[in-house]
Design a protein around this motif. Structure first.
Motif, mmCIF file in Angstrom:
data_model
loop_
_atom_site.group_PDB
_atom_site.id
_atom_site.type_symbol
_atom_site.label_atom_id
_atom_site.label_comp_id
_atom_site.label_asym_id
_atom_site.label_seq_id
_atom_site.Cartn_x
_atom_site.Cartn_y
_atom_site.Cartn_z
ATOM 1 N N GLY A 150 0.780 -1.226 0.000
ATOM 2 C CA GLY A 150 0.000 0.000 0.000
ATOM 3 C C GLY A 150 0.811 1.274 0.000
ATOM 4 N N ILE A 151 2.119 1.180 0.325
ATOM 5 C CA ILE A 151 2.966 2.374 0.339
ATOM 6 C C ILE A 151 3.005 3.034 -1.035
ATOM 7 N N ILE A 162 3.076 2.370 -10.397
ATOM 8 C CA ILE A 162 3.808 1.255 -11.008
ATOM 9 C C ILE A 162 4.464 0.383 -9.944
ATOM 10 N N ALA A 163 4.910 0.980 -8.839
ATOM 11 C CA ALA A 163 5.472 0.189 -7.751
ATOM 12 C C ALA A 163 4.443 -0.795 -7.213
ATOM 13 N N ALA A 164 3.202 -0.335 -7.043
ATOM 14 C CA ALA A 164 2.140 -1.219 -6.560
ATOM 15 C C ALA A 164 1.845 -2.317 -7.568
ATOM 16 N N THR A 189 5.392 -9.322 -9.206
ATOM 17 C CA THR A 189 6.505 -10.046 -8.565
ATOM 18 C C THR A 189 6.530 -9.671 -7.090
ATOM 19 N N PRO A 190 5.610 -10.204 -6.276
ATOM 20 C CA PRO A 190 5.509 -9.821 -4.861
ATOM 21 C C PRO A 190 6.768 -10.179 -4.087
ATOM 22 N N ALA A 191 7.198 -9.243 -3.227
ATOM 23 C CA ALA A 191 8.413 -9.437 -2.427
ATOM 24 C C ALA A 191 8.307 -8.556 -1.185
ATOM 25 N N GLY A 192 9.280 -8.705 -0.278
ATOM 26 C CA GLY A 192 9.347 -7.846 0.893
ATOM 27 C C GLY A 192 8.530 -8.333 2.068
ATOM 28 N N ALA A 205 9.578 -4.328 -0.782
ATOM 29 C CA ALA A 205 8.217 -4.340 -1.301
ATOM 30 C C ALA A 205 8.030 -3.288 -2.387
ATOM 31 N N ILE A 206 8.781 -2.209 -2.305
ATOM 32 C CA ILE A 206 8.689 -1.160 -3.339
ATOM 33 C C ILE A 206 9.548 -1.513 -4.545
ATOM 34 N N PHE A 207 10.810 -1.831 -4.291
ATOM 35 C CA PHE A 207 11.750 -2.082 -5.382
ATOM 36 C C PHE A 207 11.774 -3.572 -5.716
ATOM 37 N N THR A 208 10.681 -4.025 -6.305
ATOM 38 C CA THR A 208 10.543 -5.426 -6.689
ATOM 39 C C THR A 208 11.266 -5.684 -8.011
#
Length: 496
Positions: free
Chosen positions: A103-104, A154-156, A162-165, A182-185
């Protein structure tokens, strides 16, 4: 009945209207996004040219484009707000479970949105009220806020691909969230730059297309030539860059989302020496009907060698991959996007060749016909890009972590169809008003260009933003400027 058909039959009844409503609102909103992201920079480029060269035509164009920018932003507020509500109302399963992780990105977009609104207001207010270069520099942050907003969205979306974090606890809930990861996937970089360049390229062709139509209708003054040349040059320079970025993101999908790549290329079985299909339709037995088959080309494009192994759709169960119909939709969207991109490169080369040889615009009417169509074609490629991204990820809403059917709202399907109808009516009214405002602005500008302003001086170039307005007088003698009120501190010739 095969497994894919059985899955669709067992899906919640509300999933179809929820998906159709989301697709409709996203598909209409994204037609505004290129101008929202790129028009501030295009306007500032023209503004800078006007100041640097003391060019009144450039200043007039910049001022008019800033008015269009403000109207577009206002309409984008409506369509973007609807989308924001839909994430929570249509997909509560996703937002309730994963909102704390990704959500960030929406938070970043919201801050950028408010900053952009403030800066647009300052920029519009600054015409005739600020010193020329002060006004320009106050507008410089505008493109940066637009890029920041695009980064958040685009980050979301990249996280959904490619979910991460995060890690999952014993109940399957995300814990130990790492905001940076989570942002820089893995897909953020390829998606963001491909998206941003697409927005600038599309906006450039759209704006230039307006003046190309004017050129075809005989308006070949400096106003239309400059209005065409600046945005078209920006788009033409970025077109080959975008082609390379498109190749880069396709390779990233090949490595990070192999099933999406298989859907886009209609690859059924994992193999080497895989052929490339141009269009065509995937059948339930894995065969491809129609289209043009080019032997081994898909493996060569994916890994620069016919021996490159390409993962096929059957590498995962049918429940974990797009259906043949969905794969065909993704494939056509991908091929349309690539085809239009290739044609735009030819158009850009045509323009560049004429400019290098003659330092002038091409003289062919066919060039301007193609340029007029290029704007609409570019918007179509943007739509196709999102179709490829979203449909190619099916059946996952969070890739390999949550299915669309698990995230959908429990609201009755009939209620969702009713909401869809209401939203469609609202959007028709909003876009109708948007078009009406633009046409009204165009008529007013044409009247100013052909009326008394032209009789008073040399045409539209005379009414510059940082000086007294040319008075529009159709009959009778020219009236003297109004006197300033005592103590007002205003220049009698300056009209806000």
């Amino acid at each position: 009945m095969n497994l894919a058909t059985q899955m669709l039959a067992e899906a919640p009844e509300q999933m179809l209207p929820a998906r159709e409503l989301m697709a409709f609102t996203l598909g209409t909103h994204i037609t505004l996004v290129p101008l929202g992201v790129a028009l501030p920079l295009i306007t500032l480029v023209m503004h800078h040219r006007g100041l640097r060269k003391n060019d009144p035509v450039a200043m007039l164009l910049a001022r008019r484009w800033s008015a269009v920018m403000a109207v577009q932003f206002a309409v984008g507020i409506v369509t973007g707000t609807v989308l924001s509500f839909e994430f929570g109302l249509l997909w509560p399963g996703m937002m309730g479970r994963w909102g704390d992780v990704f959500g960030i990105g929406f938070g970043v977009e919201a801050w950028a949105f408010f900053l952009e609104a403030i800066l647009i207001a300052i920029y519009l207010y600054g015409w005739r009220r600020l010193k020329p270069w002060t006004h320009f520099w106050l507008g410089v942050p505008l493109p940066l806020t637009a890029l920041l907003g695009a980064f958040g969205i685009i980050a979301a979306n990249a996280w959904m691909n490619t979910p991460a974090g995060f890690t999952l606890d014993s109940a399957g809930k995300p814990v130990n969230v790492d905001v940076r990861s989570a942002i820089f996937t893995p897909m953020l970089g390829p998606q963001y730059w491909h998206f941003v360049v697409a927005m600038f390229l599309t906006a450039g062709y759209v704006v230039a297309g307006v003046y190309a139509v004017g050129w075809l209708r005989g308006r070949r003054d400096r106003y239309h030539r400059l209005g065409f040349r600046v945005p078209f040059t920006i788009a033409a320079v970025l077109t080959p860059v975008q082609f390379m970025l498109g190749d880069s993101i396709t390779r990233s999908i090949f490595h990070k989302q192999p099933i999406k790549f298989a859907a886009a290329e209609l690859v059924w079985d994992t193999d080497t020496h895989v052929p490339e299909y141009l269009f065509g339709r995937l059948q339930s037995d894995g065969s491809v009907k129609g289209g043009l088959k080019i032997p081994q080309l898909d493996s060569i494009l994916a890994g620069f060698s016919p021996d490159t192994k390409v993962t096929g759709l059957t590498a995962v169960p049918a429940s974990d991959r797009p259906t043949p119909t969905q794969a065909t939709i993704v494939h056509w969207a991908f091929d349309i996007m690539a085809t239009i991109g290739s044609l735009l490169i030819l158009l850009a080369l045509w323009y560049g060749w004429c400019w290098l040889r003659h330092r002038d615009l091409p003289r062919s009417r066919w060039f301007f016909r193609c340029a007029a169509v290029a704007g609409a074609a570019s918007v179509l490629t943007v739509e196709c890009g999102w179709i490829t991204t979203e449909v190619g990820r099916q059946p996952w809403i969070v890739y390999q972590n949550m299915r669309v059917s698990e995230a959908v709202t429990p609201t009755r399907a009939a209620t969702l169809w009713t909401v869809f109808a209401v939203v469609a009516v609202v959007y028709v009214l909003v876009f109708g008003a948007f078009l009406g405002v633009l046409l009204k602005m165009r008529s007013r500008w044409r009247l100013a260009d052909s009326g008394a302003a032209r009789a008073l001086a040399d045409g539209p170039e005379s009414d510059t933003p940082y000086g007294p307005r040319a008075e529009l007088v159709t009959t009778g003698p020219k009236s003297p400027p109004p006197l300033a009120e005592p103590g007002s501190g205003r220049d009698p010739g300056s009209v806000s």
